[in-house]
Design an enzyme around this catalytic site. Structure first.
Site, PDB file in Angstrom:
ATOM      1  N   HIS A   1      13.254   1.000  -1.053  1.00 19.60           N
ATOM      2  CA  HIS A   1      12.007   0.243  -0.877  1.00 19.60           C
ATOM      3  C   HIS A   1      11.962  -0.908  -1.871  1.00 19.60           C
ATOM      4  CE1 HIS A   1      11.083   2.903  -4.290  1.00 19.60           C
ATOM      5  NE2 HIS A   1      10.195   1.975  -4.666  1.00 19.60           N
TER       6      HIS A   1
ATOM      7  N   ASP B   1       8.935  -2.751  -4.355  1.00 19.64           N
ATOM      8  CA  ASP B   1       7.571  -2.496  -4.822  1.00 19.64           C
ATOM      9  C   ASP B   1       6.692  -3.655  -4.349  1.00 19.64           C
ATOM     10  OD1 ASP B   1       8.600  -0.257  -6.080  1.00 19.64           O
ATOM     11  OD2 ASP B   1       8.790  -1.228  -8.033  1.00 19.64           O
TER      12      ASP B   1
ATOM     13  N   HIS C   1      15.372  -0.886  -4.139  1.00 16.51           N
ATOM     14  CA  HIS C   1      15.863   0.199  -4.987  1.00 16.51           C
ATOM     15  C   HIS C   1      15.514   1.564  -4.400  1.00 16.51           C
ATOM     16  CE1 HIS C   1      11.773  -0.821  -6.251  1.00 16.51           C
ATOM     17  NE2 HIS C   1      11.640   0.404  -6.743  1.00 16.51           N
TER      18      HIS C   1
ATOM     19  N   ARG D   1      13.905  15.446 -13.023  1.00 22.29           N
ATOM     20  CA  ARG D   1      13.757  14.077 -13.536  1.00 22.29           C
ATOM     21  C   ARG D   1      12.314  13.579 -13.401  1.00 22.29           C
ATOM     22  NH1 ARG D   1      14.421   8.821 -11.071  1.00 22.29           N
ATOM     23  NH2 ARG D   1      14.883   7.311 -12.718  1.00 22.29           N
TER      24      ARG D   1
HETATM   25  C1  LIG Z   1      -0.155  -0.158  -6.493  1.00 17.40           C
HETATM   26  C2  LIG Z   1       0.645   0.667  -5.833  1.00 17.40           C
HETATM   27  C3  LIG Z   1       2.100   0.468  -5.669  1.00 17.40           C
HETATM   28  C4  LIG Z   1       2.540   1.652  -4.824  1.00 17.40           C
HETATM   29  C5  LIG Z   1       1.304   1.921  -4.028  1.00 17.40           C
HETATM   30  C6  LIG Z   1       0.233   1.895  -5.118  1.00 17.40           C
HETATM   31  O1  LIG Z   1      -1.032   1.866  -4.565  1.00 17.40           O
HETATM   32  C7  LIG Z   1       0.371   3.131  -6.023  1.00 17.40           C
HETATM   33  C8  LIG Z   1       1.688   3.860  -5.777  1.00 17.40           C
HETATM   34  C9  LIG Z   1       2.867   2.885  -5.699  1.00 17.40           C
HETATM   35  C10 LIG Z   1       4.110   3.507  -5.070  1.00 17.40           C
HETATM   36  C11 LIG Z   1       4.972   4.318  -6.058  1.00 17.40           C
HETATM   37  C12 LIG Z   1       6.213   4.860  -5.329  1.00 17.40           C
HETATM   38  C13 LIG Z   1       6.900   3.799  -4.458  1.00 17.40           C
HETATM   39  C14 LIG Z   1       5.846   3.036  -3.623  1.00 17.40           C
HETATM   40  C15 LIG Z   1       6.518   2.104  -2.616  1.00 17.40           C
HETATM   41  C16 LIG Z   1       4.913   4.030  -3.004  1.00 17.40           C
HETATM   42  O2  LIG Z   1       5.060   4.595  -1.939  1.00 17.40           O
HETATM   43  O3  LIG Z   1       3.841   4.259  -3.857  1.00 17.40           O
HETATM   44  C17 LIG Z   1       4.887   2.321  -4.563  1.00 17.40           C
HETATM   45  C18 LIG Z   1       3.783   1.459  -3.940  1.00 17.40           C
HETATM   46  C19 LIG Z   1       4.204   0.004  -3.704  1.00 17.40           C
HETATM   47  O4  LIG Z   1       4.766  -0.661  -4.576  1.00 17.40           O
HETATM   48  O5  LIG Z   1       3.947  -0.443  -2.593  1.00 17.40           O
HETATM   49  O1  LIG Z   2      12.109   6.949 -10.323  1.00 14.34           O
HETATM   50  C1  LIG Z   2      12.639   5.861 -10.304  1.00 14.34           C
HETATM   51  O2  LIG Z   2      13.609   5.556 -10.989  1.00 14.34           O
HETATM   52  C2  LIG Z   2      12.107   4.810  -9.367  1.00 14.34           C
HETATM   53  C3  LIG Z   2      10.618   4.885  -9.147  1.00 14.34           C
HETATM   54  C4  LIG Z   2      10.133   3.831  -8.212  1.00 14.34           C
HETATM   55  O3  LIG Z   2      10.887   3.151  -7.581  1.00 14.34           O
HETATM   56  C5  LIG Z   2       8.688   3.626  -8.058  1.00 14.34           C
HETATM   57  O4  LIG Z   2       7.864   4.359  -8.642  1.00 14.34           O
HETATM   58  O5  LIG Z   2       8.342   2.679  -7.320  1.00 14.34           O
HETATM   59 FE   LIG Z   3       9.828   1.424  -6.709  1.00 12.08          FE
END
Ligand SMILES: C=C1C[C@]23C[C@@]1(O)CC[C@H]2[C@@]12CCC[C@@](C)(C(=O)O1)[C@H]2[C@@H]3C(=O)O
Ligand SMILES: O=C(O)CCC(=O)C(=O)O
Ligand SMILES: [Fe+2]
Length: 346
Positions: free
Chosen positions: A228, A230, A285, A295
């Protein structure tokens, strides 16, 4: 003023995409979590097959920090930072409080389950519905005002240390993210008005995501976090001390990024990719799991308030993305994930 959570309201998740597996209760990887083998054909980040490049590590007290940060964002979409001012004791504390949370029994963690339309609390990653298999992962998102209520649910008589550490960590992350954003803006030669816009970003609170990847009986058949990008401007990642993060590099493939004691990773998210008019790649990533270690990682997402406008900086010619609000982008991403950027391309 609207919040990010409102963007999620229109895109509710189904419960099986929110409730993580009770990882302690299984001895084999169930079919629901079996991914095609991804026998890590990966390279360590220091020695890539393209011979000369390695992921930039930048000392924030370096006199050339602006150029170094700009170059890293442009060539890798990621950098490691040292001399960042976040005490190593706080890095250790945030990891141990996260570990304390994820070691709780499943039914205790479930008391803080994220609602189908919500943003904060315990649950699987938001991206889950886009994949046919589930991930070897559980998360806890801290966003908005629910921290104390959630901590009280988890530890009715012993919740203060969790709140104190998370609040302190969030504060330090916000200060670091804001400093990094100014360096990035300087490197892009933006207008004075755009430089001042950084102050409005500082008004938004950001989100803190605790990630847990329990040890896995068959790590090559499971995935911690699926590939994905961010969504926000930048993410600051504390990998703690266990390998697992992999980044995708064109022409090379998946590269493992090993944790370095005391250092933090910073990566470019979709919004910064848009503001930079695609000069900075949004880092693609994933996280892989391992057989013996549980982890933990901690990610801080820094972005502008939900109502702010997102569009390429004006001096970067021929904008390749249309203008939209943060909330609109988050909503498009919630519906289309990887297609989100191409859907707003001009
Ligand atoms: C601000 C944010 C980024 C995120 C969605 C969120 O509302 C909070 C969780 C974040 C996260 C963490 C894991 C990977 C990710 C793609 C997800 O599913 O939740 C990211 C979100 C993002 O960057 O879109
Ligand atoms: O755990 C990791 O190294 C990656 C976490 C991550 O990609 C995320 O929180 O968006
Ligand atoms: Fe991420």
């Amino acid at each position: 003023m609207s919040t990010l959570s409102e963007a999620y309201k229109d895109n509710p998740l189904q419960l099986h995409h929110i409730i993580p597996l009770d990882f302690h209760s299984v001895q084999v990887v169930p079919d629901s979590h079996l991914w095609p083998h991804h026998d890590s054909q990966d390279f360590p980040s220091g020695v890539t097959s393209d011979g000369h490049s390695s992921m930039p590590s930048i000392d924030l007290s370096d006199p050339n920090v602006v150029e170094l940060v700009g170059h890293a964002c442009q060539t890798w979409g990621m950098l490691q930072v040292t001399n960042h001012g976040v005490p190593s004791s706080l890095l250790d504390d945030v990891e141990s409080e996260a570990r304390r949370l994820f070691s709780l029994p499943a039914q205790q963690k479930m008391k803080t389950l994220r609602s189908p339309v919500g943003a904060a609390g315990y649950g699987s990653a938001r991206i889950s519905p886009f994949f046919s298999k589930l991930m070897w992962h559980e998360g806890f998102t801290i966003m908005g005002s629910s921290l104390v209520d959630h901590a009280r649910e988890l530890w009715p008589h012993d919740y203060e240390s969790f709140c104190d550490v998370m609040e302190d960590y969030q504060k330090k992350m916000k200060a670091l993210a804001s400093r990094l954003l100014l360096l990035i803006l300087k490197s892009l030669d933006v207008t004075e008005e755009e430089m001042n816009w950084a102050a409005s970003v500082h008004e938004s609170e950001g989100a803190l995501q605790l990630n847990s990847y329990p040890s896995c009986p068959d790590p090559n058949s499971a995935i911690g976090l699926a590939p994905h990008t961010d969504s926000m401007l930048i993410t600051i990642l504390h990998q703690c001390n266990t390998n697992g993060l992999q980044i995708f590099r064109d022409g090379v493939g998946w590269i493992s990024v090993s944790p370095a004691a005391g250092a933090l990773l910073v990566n470019v998210g979709d919004l910064l990719h848009i503001f930079s008019n695609a000069r900075f790649p949004a880092l693609y990533h994933r996280a892989v799991v391992n057989q013996t270690r549980h982890r933990i990682s901690v990610a801080y997402f820094y972005g502008p308030p939900a109502d702010s406008q997102v569009k390429p900086f004006v001096k970067l010619e021929c904008p390749c993305y249309r203008s939209l609000t943060v909330k609109e982008y988050v909503s498009i991403k919630a519906q289309h994930l990887e297609q989100a950027l191409s859907l707003i391309r001009i």
